[in-house]
Design a protein around this motif. Sequence first.
Motif, PDB file in Angstrom:
ATOM      1  N   VAL A 130      31.424  37.654  39.919  1.00 21.70           N
ATOM      2  CA  VAL A 130      31.821  36.565  40.805  1.00 21.70           C
ATOM      3  C   VAL A 130      33.162  36.923  41.434  1.00 21.70           C
ATOM      4  O   VAL A 130      34.083  37.394  40.748  1.00 21.70           O
ATOM      5  CB  VAL A 130      31.923  35.243  40.035  1.00 21.70           C
ATOM      6  N   LEU A 131      33.280  36.720  42.732  1.00 20.08           N
ATOM      7  CA  LEU A 131      34.500  37.070  43.449  1.00 20.08           C
ATOM      8  C   LEU A 131      35.483  35.914  43.468  1.00 20.08           C
ATOM      9  O   LEU A 131      35.139  34.813  43.907  1.00 20.08           O
ATOM     10  CB  LEU A 131      34.169  37.447  44.900  1.00 20.08           C
ATOM     11  N   PRO A 132      36.712  36.120  43.015  1.00 22.17           N
ATOM     12  CA  PRO A 132      37.730  35.093  43.213  1.00 22.17           C
ATOM     13  C   PRO A 132      38.077  35.011  44.696  1.00 22.17           C
ATOM     14  O   PRO A 132      37.888  35.984  45.450  1.00 22.17           O
ATOM     15  CB  PRO A 132      38.916  35.604  42.388  1.00 22.17           C
ATOM     16  N   PRO A 133      38.557  33.856  45.168  1.00 22.21           N
ATOM     17  CA  PRO A 133      38.827  33.697  46.602  1.00 22.21           C
ATOM     18  C   PRO A 133      39.697  34.794  47.203  1.00 22.21           C
ATOM     19  O   PRO A 133      39.478  35.214  48.341  1.00 22.21           O
ATOM     20  CB  PRO A 133      39.526  32.331  46.663  1.00 22.21           C
ATOM     21  N   GLY A 134      40.662  35.300  46.457  1.00 21.79           N
ATOM     22  CA  GLY A 134      41.566  36.311  46.993  1.00 21.79           C
ATOM     23  C   GLY A 134      40.917  37.657  47.255  1.00 21.79           C
ATOM     24  O   GLY A 134      41.510  38.521  47.902  1.00 21.79           O
ATOM     25  N   LYS A 135      39.699  37.853  46.744  1.00 24.87           N
ATOM     26  CA  LYS A 135      39.010  39.135  46.911  1.00 24.87           C
ATOM     27  C   LYS A 135      37.970  39.111  48.029  1.00 24.87           C
ATOM     28  O   LYS A 135      37.307  40.112  48.298  1.00 24.87           O
ATOM     29  CB  LYS A 135      38.309  39.512  45.600  1.00 24.87           C
ATOM     30  N   ARG A 136      37.815  37.976  48.714  1.00 27.81           N
ATOM     31  CA  ARG A 136      36.748  37.825  49.704  1.00 27.81           C
ATOM     32  C   ARG A 136      37.236  38.200  51.099  1.00 27.81           C
ATOM     33  O   ARG A 136      37.289  37.369  52.003  1.00 27.81           O
ATOM     34  CB  ARG A 136      36.214  36.396  49.674  1.00 27.81           C
ATOM     35  N   SER A 137      37.563  39.455  51.262  1.00 24.71           N
ATOM     36  CA  SER A 137      38.054  39.945  52.548  1.00 24.71           C
ATOM     37  C   SER A 137      37.381  41.269  52.872  1.00 24.71           C
ATOM     38  O   SER A 137      36.685  41.854  52.037  1.00 24.71           O
ATOM     39  CB  SER A 137      39.577  40.102  52.508  1.00 24.71           C
ATOM     40  N   GLY A 138      37.606  41.744  54.084  1.00 21.29           N
ATOM     41  CA  GLY A 138      36.997  42.998  54.500  1.00 21.29           C
ATOM     42  C   GLY A 138      35.489  42.912  54.449  1.00 21.29           C
ATOM     43  O   GLY A 138      34.879  41.962  54.956  1.00 21.29           O
ATOM     44  N   ALA A 139      34.848  43.900  53.814  1.00 23.44           N
ATOM     45  CA  ALA A 139      33.388  43.915  53.710  1.00 23.44           C
ATOM     46  C   ALA A 139      32.867  42.777  52.836  1.00 23.44           C
ATOM     47  O   ALA A 139      31.672  42.471  52.868  1.00 23.44           O
ATOM     48  CB  ALA A 139      32.925  45.253  53.139  1.00 23.44           C
ATOM     49  N   LEU A 140      33.758  42.147  52.065  1.00 26.55           N
ATOM     50  CA  LEU A 140      33.353  41.081  51.157  1.00 26.55           C
ATOM     51  C   LEU A 140      33.596  39.683  51.740  1.00 26.55           C
ATOM     52  O   LEU A 140      33.385  38.688  51.056  1.00 26.55           O
ATOM     53  CB  LEU A 140      34.110  41.211  49.828  1.00 26.55           C
ATOM     54  N   THR A 141      34.019  39.624  52.986  1.00 29.85           N
ATOM     55  CA  THR A 141      34.277  38.329  53.625  1.00 29.85           C
ATOM     56  C   THR A 141      33.021  37.463  53.622  1.00 29.85           C
ATOM     57  O   THR A 141      31.937  37.907  54.006  1.00 29.85           O
ATOM     58  CB  THR A 141      34.753  38.529  55.078  1.00 29.85           C
ATOM     59  N   GLY A 142      33.182  36.220  53.167  1.00 33.54           N
ATOM     60  CA  GLY A 142      32.066  35.294  53.154  1.00 33.54           C
ATOM     61  C   GLY A 142      31.157  35.405  51.949  1.00 33.54           C
ATOM     62  O   GLY A 142      30.207  34.635  51.813  1.00 33.54           O
ATOM     63  N   LEU A 143      31.427  36.348  51.046  1.00 40.34           N
ATOM     64  CA  LEU A 143      30.586  36.531  49.855  1.00 40.34           C
ATOM     65  C   LEU A 143      31.227  35.859  48.650  1.00 40.34           C
ATOM     66  O   LEU A 143      32.449  35.755  48.565  1.00 40.34           O
ATOM     67  CB  LEU A 143      30.376  38.019  49.571  1.00 40.34           C
ATOM     68  N   ILE A 144      30.407  35.396  47.719  1.00 38.99           N
ATOM     69  CA  ILE A 144      30.946  34.773  46.514  1.00 38.99           C
ATOM     70  C   ILE A 144      30.715  35.630  45.271  1.00 38.99           C
ATOM     71  O   ILE A 144      31.148  35.271  44.177  1.00 38.99           O
ATOM     72  CB  ILE A 144      30.340  33.375  46.295  1.00 38.99           C
ATOM     73  N   ALA A 145      30.048  36.770  45.435  1.00 43.81           N
ATOM     74  CA  ALA A 145      29.837  37.707  44.336  1.00 43.81           C
ATOM     75  C   ALA A 145      29.707  39.104  44.937  1.00 43.81           C
ATOM     76  O   ALA A 145      29.502  39.266  46.146  1.00 43.81           O
ATOM     77  CB  ALA A 145      28.598  37.353  43.520  1.00 43.81           C
ATOM     78  N   ALA A 146      29.841  40.116  44.082  1.00 45.35           N
ATOM     79  CA  ALA A 146      29.793  41.496  44.563  1.00 45.35           C
ATOM     80  C   ALA A 146      29.325  42.404  43.437  1.00 45.35           C
ATOM     81  O   ALA A 146      29.163  41.987  42.284  1.00 45.35           O
ATOM     82  CB  ALA A 146      31.173  41.925  45.066  1.00 45.35           C
ATOM     83  N   ARG A 147      29.116  43.658  43.787  1.00 44.47           N
ATOM     84  CA  ARG A 147      28.739  44.683  42.799  1.00 44.47           C
ATOM     85  C   ARG A 147      29.976  45.487  42.435  1.00 44.47           C
ATOM     86  O   ARG A 147      30.680  45.966  43.323  1.00 44.47           O
ATOM     87  CB  ARG A 147      27.647  45.578  43.378  1.00 44.47           C
ATOM     88  N   ARG A 148      30.220  45.616  41.125  1.00 43.15           N
ATOM     89  CA  ARG A 148      31.369  46.395  40.661  1.00 43.15           C
ATOM     90  C   ARG A 148      30.900  47.780  40.229  1.00 43.15           C
ATOM     91  O   ARG A 148      30.055  47.909  39.335  1.00 43.15           O
ATOM     92  CB  ARG A 148      32.076  45.706  39.497  1.00 43.15           C
ATOM     93  N   ALA A 149      31.447  48.819  40.870  1.00 44.53           N
ATOM     94  CA  ALA A 149      31.130  50.196  40.527  1.00 44.53           C
ATOM     95  C   ALA A 149      31.850  50.597  39.239  1.00 44.53           C
ATOM     96  O   ALA A 149      32.824  49.948  38.836  1.00 44.53           O
ATOM     97  CB  ALA A 149      31.546  51.118  41.668  1.00 44.53           C
ATOM     98  N   PRO A 150      31.407  51.675  38.563  1.00 39.32           N
ATOM     99  CA  PRO A 150      32.117  52.141  37.358  1.00 39.32           C
ATOM    100  C   PRO A 150      33.597  52.409  37.605  1.00 39.32           C
ATOM    101  O   PRO A 150      34.428  52.254  36.712  1.00 39.32           O
ATOM    102  CB  PRO A 150      31.366  53.430  36.997  1.00 39.32           C
TER     103      PRO A 150
END
Length: 379
Positions: A130-150
């Motif tokens: 789950v993405l905290p609000p401060g991380k929702r920028s760039g390619a992650l703008t508008g997303l509420i979750a993301a994939r975390r690489a190793p």
Amino acid sequence: MASGAAPCSAAAYRLDAVSFADLPGFGQDRLDEALKNFAKTCGRPLNGGPSVEGFDGAAEAEACRAARRGDGAANPKNFFERHFRPWRIVANASGDAFFTGYYQPEIAGSLTRTTAYPVPVYGLPPDLVVLPPGKRSGALTGLIAARRAPSGALTPFPDRGAIEDGALEHAPRVRKLVYLRDNVDLFLAQVQGSARVRLSDGRVLVLTFAGKNGQPYTALARVLVQKGVATPAEMTMDRLIQWIRANGLERGQPGDELLRLNRSFVFFNAHIETGAQAQPRGGSGAPLTPLRSVAVDKRVWPYGLPFFIDSTLPWRNAEPEPFRRLVMSQDTGAAIVGAARADIYFGLGREAGARAAEIRHHGQFFILLPIRSRVGDGQ
């Protein structure tokens, strides 16, 4: 405020103070049922939820303790009047709220992939965060979750189309829980947030919401309305499902293309049902109660607080009639957006689904905020 209006941190709505006498039919409701439902979920309404201006945590804890020790059993109306104050939710110029219905469908499936059941239902991927609000920028703008690489890097999680094309087919540690007939059955389970999957041996696998890919949700019914397929009043879930199947689910066919417009994708937990048939648990963790539990926008409202609905709905049969009930916020849904919005839980199976599908109605929506009970008040 002197005007009796409570300002809220979210500019999209305000709360207007009212009295219990302003809640039509409040005294005629089965408030004993509502009190039992409140006791199931209270004690954790702000667990990771939003902040509601005017919310008194100590007062809520007091009401919860009183409910759980049975203080309101003899007079539940008096209990709610002692421990809460009602406010009308106003989120637009008309002051109306919008209500829909949902249910837990039963669909057929298989624990192994077959030609009849080729579509996998996925468990929650371990690399989904789950993405905290401060991380929702760039390619992650508008997303509420993301994939975390190793490496720790965050990238957008695959959307519905990519997943249907096999993006998770060989992903490590991503479980396939069960297989369904087609992507429409999967979509139905995802929209409702849970499902009962009837297996060939008669057992039932219960799917419950685990998380979603964080991509934006698109209301497909609204898309078809905009295309002129039906009017808003005509566009029920059954009508939507029929249109998708009738227009083809092969790659590139209109039904498939419509599904892919909704980039949001839901993942599930699963367990084999044992014992008596049980109601599903909502996002709050509490078992849902038909016509007493609602899904709300969890970005606006916390779980576990009482709300009162005043509307006219076809909730018992095809003929609309007053629906004036005290309900509890115990669930959430991707399509439930805004303060004056609630999805009413109707129960299990086809009959509940038929009733839920007809609910697309306006009315008044009230929230009951806890207050300190007065010393010396009787029960």
